[in-house]
Design a protein around this motif. Structure first.
Motif, PDB file in Angstrom:
ATOM      1  N   VAL A  70      52.787 -20.525  21.742  1.00 63.82           N
ATOM      2  CA  VAL A  70      52.848 -19.943  23.078  1.00 63.82           C
ATOM      3  C   VAL A  70      51.736 -20.532  23.952  1.00 63.82           C
ATOM      4  CG1 VAL A  70      53.853 -17.790  22.228  1.00 63.82           C
ATOM      5  CG2 VAL A  70      51.357 -17.991  22.433  1.00 63.82           C
ATOM      6  N   SER A  71      51.839 -20.277  25.236  1.00 67.04           N
ATOM      7  CA  SER A  71      50.780 -20.701  26.150  1.00 67.04           C
ATOM      8  C   SER A  71      49.549 -19.830  25.951  1.00 67.04           C
ATOM      9  CB  SER A  71      51.260 -20.584  27.600  1.00 67.04           C
ATOM     10  OG  SER A  71      51.435 -19.219  27.952  1.00 67.04           O
ATOM     11  N   LEU A  72      48.423 -20.302  26.442  1.00 70.69           N
ATOM     12  CA  LEU A  72      47.193 -19.519  26.361  1.00 70.69           C
ATOM     13  C   LEU A  72      47.362 -18.194  27.095  1.00 70.69           C
ATOM     14  CD1 LEU A  72      44.197 -19.266  25.566  1.00 70.69           C
ATOM     15  CD2 LEU A  72      43.628 -20.493  27.675  1.00 70.69           C
ATOM     16  N   GLU A  73      48.002 -18.232  28.252  1.00 75.05           N
ATOM     17  CA  GLU A  73      48.201 -17.006  29.020  1.00 75.05           C
ATOM     18  C   GLU A  73      49.035 -15.993  28.242  1.00 75.05           C
ATOM     19  OE1 GLU A  73      48.676 -20.032  30.105  1.00 75.05           O
ATOM     20  OE2 GLU A  73      47.569 -20.334  31.982  1.00 75.05           O
ATOM     21  N   GLN A  74      50.098 -16.452  27.580  1.00 72.29           N
ATOM     22  CA  GLN A  74      50.935 -15.555  26.794  1.00 72.29           C
ATOM     23  C   GLN A  74      50.168 -14.980  25.602  1.00 72.29           C
ATOM     24  OE1 GLN A  74      54.201 -14.234  26.793  1.00 72.29           O
ATOM     25  NE2 GLN A  74      53.941 -14.725  28.968  1.00 72.29           N
ATOM     26  N   ALA A  75      49.380 -15.794  24.961  1.00 76.15           N
ATOM     27  CA  ALA A  75      48.602 -15.310  23.819  1.00 76.15           C
ATOM     28  C   ALA A  75      47.642 -14.204  24.240  1.00 76.15           C
ATOM     29  CB  ALA A  75      47.841 -16.468  23.183  1.00 76.15           C
ATOM     30  N   ILE A  76      47.024 -14.373  25.396  1.00 73.20           N
ATOM     31  CA  ILE A  76      46.088 -13.359  25.887  1.00 73.20           C
ATOM     32  C   ILE A  76      46.827 -12.072  26.215  1.00 73.20           C
ATOM     33  CG2 ILE A  76      44.588 -12.776  27.829  1.00 73.20           C
ATOM     34  CD1 ILE A  76      43.750 -15.764  27.818  1.00 73.20           C
ATOM     35  N   LEU A  77      47.956 -12.182  26.864  1.00 74.67           N
ATOM     36  CA  LEU A  77      48.741 -10.997  27.215  1.00 74.67           C
ATOM     37  C   LEU A  77      49.230 -10.256  25.979  1.00 74.67           C
ATOM     38  CD1 LEU A  77      50.890 -12.331  30.208  1.00 74.67           C
ATOM     39  CD2 LEU A  77      49.097 -10.589  30.317  1.00 74.67           C
ATOM     40  N   ARG A  78      49.523 -10.980  24.913  1.00 71.10           N
ATOM     41  CA  ARG A  78      50.146 -10.391  23.729  1.00 71.10           C
ATOM     42  C   ARG A  78      49.169 -10.202  22.566  1.00 71.10           C
ATOM     43  NH1 ARG A  78      55.231 -14.130  22.511  1.00 71.10           N
ATOM     44  NH2 ARG A  78      55.463 -12.579  20.852  1.00 71.10           N
ATOM     45  N   ARG A  79      47.886 -10.360  22.801  1.00 67.82           N
ATOM     46  CA  ARG A  79      46.931 -10.388  21.701  1.00 67.82           C
ATOM     47  C   ARG A  79      46.792  -9.066  20.964  1.00 67.82           C
ATOM     48  NH1 ARG A  79      44.158 -10.009  26.468  1.00 67.82           N
ATOM     49  NH2 ARG A  79      42.217  -8.802  26.592  1.00 67.82           N
ATOM     50  N   ALA A  80      47.228  -7.950  21.565  1.00 72.30           N
ATOM     51  CA  ALA A  80      47.141  -6.655  20.891  1.00 72.30           C
ATOM     52  C   ALA A  80      48.459  -6.258  20.233  1.00 72.30           C
ATOM     53  CB  ALA A  80      46.720  -5.573  21.886  1.00 72.30           C
ATOM     54  N   GLU A  81      49.484  -7.078  20.367  1.00 67.03           N
ATOM     55  CA  GLU A  81      50.792  -6.752  19.795  1.00 67.03           C
ATOM     56  C   GLU A  81      50.768  -6.846  18.273  1.00 67.03           C
ATOM     57  OE1 GLU A  81      53.812  -9.282  21.299  1.00 67.03           O
ATOM     58  OE2 GLU A  81      53.642  -8.578  23.383  1.00 67.03           O
ATOM     59  N   PRO A  82      51.624  -6.072  17.590  1.00 68.45           N
ATOM     60  CA  PRO A  82      51.804  -6.297  16.155  1.00 68.45           C
ATOM     61  C   PRO A  82      52.317  -7.726  15.933  1.00 68.45           C
ATOM     62  CG  PRO A  82      52.803  -4.214  16.836  1.00 68.45           C
ATOM     63  CD  PRO A  82      52.421  -4.926  18.092  1.00 68.45           C
ATOM     64  N   GLY A  83      51.779  -8.377  14.953  1.00 72.31           N
ATOM     65  CA  GLY A  83      52.209  -9.750  14.685  1.00 72.31           C
ATOM     66  C   GLY A  83      51.558 -10.793  15.566  1.00 72.31           C
ATOM     67  N   ALA A  84      50.526 -10.403  16.328  1.00 67.99           N
ATOM     68  CA  ALA A  84      49.841 -11.377  17.189  1.00 67.99           C
ATOM     69  C   ALA A  84      49.173 -12.488  16.380  1.00 67.99           C
ATOM     70  CB  ALA A  84      48.807 -10.673  18.060  1.00 67.99           C
ATOM     71  N   ASP A  85      48.931 -12.240  15.085  1.00 66.63           N
ATOM     72  CA  ASP A  85      48.333 -13.272  14.243  1.00 66.63           C
ATOM     73  C   ASP A  85      49.314 -14.406  13.939  1.00 66.63           C
ATOM     74  OD1 ASP A  85      49.863 -11.474  12.723  1.00 66.63           O
ATOM     75  OD2 ASP A  85      48.734 -11.898  10.899  1.00 66.63           O
ATOM     76  N   ARG A  86      50.558 -14.250  14.410  1.00 66.89           N
ATOM     77  CA  ARG A  86      51.537 -15.324  14.256  1.00 66.89           C
ATOM     78  C   ARG A  86      51.838 -16.004  15.596  1.00 66.89           C
ATOM     79  NH1 ARG A  86      53.410 -11.254  11.011  1.00 66.89           N
ATOM     80  NH2 ARG A  86      55.074 -10.649  12.456  1.00 66.89           N
ATOM     81  N   LEU A  87      50.922 -15.829  16.544  1.00 66.63           N
ATOM     82  CA  LEU A  87      50.984 -16.558  17.809  1.00 66.63           C
ATOM     83  C   LEU A  87      49.999 -17.718  17.732  1.00 66.63           C
ATOM     84  CD1 LEU A  87      50.958 -13.588  20.370  1.00 66.63           C
ATOM     85  CD2 LEU A  87      52.956 -14.832  19.484  1.00 66.63           C
ATOM     86  N   PHE A  88      50.464 -18.902  18.071  1.00 67.55           N
ATOM     87  CA  PHE A  88      49.638 -20.104  17.969  1.00 67.55           C
ATOM     88  C   PHE A  88      49.525 -20.773  19.334  1.00 67.55           C
ATOM     89  CE2 PHE A  88      52.056 -19.585  14.000  1.00 67.55           C
ATOM     90  CZ  PHE A  88      51.000 -19.308  13.125  1.00 67.55           C
ATOM     91  N   VAL A  89      48.295 -21.130  19.705  1.00 67.51           N
ATOM     92  CA  VAL A  89      48.036 -21.839  20.959  1.00 67.51           C
ATOM     93  C   VAL A  89      47.476 -23.213  20.606  1.00 67.51           C
ATOM     94  CG1 VAL A  89      46.803 -21.848  23.154  1.00 67.51           C
ATOM     95  CG2 VAL A  89      47.527 -19.674  22.138  1.00 67.51           C
ATOM     96  N   ILE A  90      48.116 -24.247  21.108  1.00 67.14           N
ATOM     97  CA  ILE A  90      47.706 -25.620  20.833  1.00 67.14           C
ATOM     98  C   ILE A  90      46.848 -26.113  21.992  1.00 67.14           C
ATOM     99  CG2 ILE A  90      48.509 -27.993  20.522  1.00 67.14           C
ATOM    100  CD1 ILE A  90      51.087 -26.733  19.314  1.00 67.14           C
ATOM    101  N   THR A  91      45.636 -26.534  21.689  1.00 70.48           N
ATOM    102  CA  THR A  91      44.774 -27.108  22.724  1.00 70.48           C
ATOM    103  C   THR A  91      44.249 -28.458  22.249  1.00 70.48           C
ATOM    104  OG1 THR A  91      42.583 -26.254  22.048  1.00 70.48           O
ATOM    105  CG2 THR A  91      44.027 -24.746  23.277  1.00 70.48           C
TER     106      THR A  91
END
Length: 271
Positions: A70-91
């Motif tokens: 996901v984008s950095l913005e999406q990761a920040i918005l969703r960081r408290a969701e269940p399963g947020a540890d399966r969100l990856f941001v590539i920089t």
């Protein structure tokens, strides 16, 4: 270093990584999105900050199979969701030509978003980011083509990539403003995201960074959770020695002891 010395060093590095991975049991699970730091691909320099082309292809495939890129913005918005540890941001940091040639096509083929934290002096001057070859910079034309894909978020990474801990506040301000002015002039955008050079936060740079950007990233630190300061976001370095196995361990459980040891070896005591 001869072949034998290099082989011994590699065995020691692998043994250390196995110990770091085993320590994850004691440290426990790491919550929140994983923000990854990449630099170079197949540069042939043997530095830990590069990865092989085969490795990054396998790593991208693993991320797609086990979560969402996901984008950095999406990761920040969703960081408290269940399963947020399966969100990856590539920089990607700095702005190397090999990223455009070898990394961007793989991201574009898969439709994966990414952040480019650009150091502006090399791309503006054409001077390599490291003496001795293998570190040629992007061109503004290449940056523009990546922006046109709609996948790239362009972030700031200073003008000369100076360690903020060793320069004055006035120099910090000049580094930030020079970088922002060039990005605005060349690309027509004002960067909202910043990466501290070398991943090191500094007290003399904190206020200047806070007044210019919505987020700032480091090279280590606490998990990216709901209460984490958005100007102190941890990123996870992807290293040459990670390959696929240790990469997956980092993504699943953090290999936090490795982070602790790296901080001590570099003398970094920041957040």
């Amino acid at each position: 270093m001869g072949r034998v010395g290099a082989a011994v060093k590699e065995l020691a590095r692998r043994g250390g990584k196995l110990a770091f991975a085993a320590a994850d049991v004691a440290y426990g699970a790491v919550p929140g999105p994983r923000i990854l730091i990449y630099h170079q691909i197949d540069a042939g320099l043997g530095r830990q900050m590069e990865v092989t082309r085969d490795a990054i292809v396998a790593q991208l495939e693993w991320m797609q199979a086990h979560g969402d890129v996901v984008s950095l913005e999406q990761a920040i918005l969703r960081r408290a969701e269940p399963g947020a540890d399966r969100l990856f941001v590539i920089t990607f940091d700095d702005g190397y030509d090999d990223f455009y040639r070898l990394g961007f096509p793989e991201l574009e083929r898969r439709g994966l978003p990414f952040v480019l934290y650009l150091t502006t002096h090399p791309v503006e001057s054409g001077e390599p980011l490291k003496d001795g070859g293998g570190a040629e910079p992007l061109t503004w034309g290449q940056v523009d083509k990546m922006a046109a894909s709609g996948l790239m978020t362009l972030g700031a990474h200073t003008h000369h990539h100076l360690d903020f801990r060793s320069i004055s506040t006035a120099q910090v301000v000049d580094e930030l403003d020079s970088s922002n002015e060039l990005i605005e002039r060349r690309m027509g955008v004002t960067p909202q995201h910043f990466a501290y050079p070398w991943g090191y936060w500094s007290e003399q740079g904190a206020d200047a960074v806070a007044s210019r950007y919505a987020t700032a990233t480091l090279g280590s630190g606490a998990a990216v959770t709901a209460d984490r300061d958005l100007l102190l976001l941890n990123r996870i370095p992807v290293q040459l020695s990670d390959g696929v196995y240790f990469f997956t361990r980092k993504m699943r459980s953090g290999m936090r002891l490795e982070d602790v040891v790296r901080r001590r070896l570099t003398g970094y005591t920041g957040p």
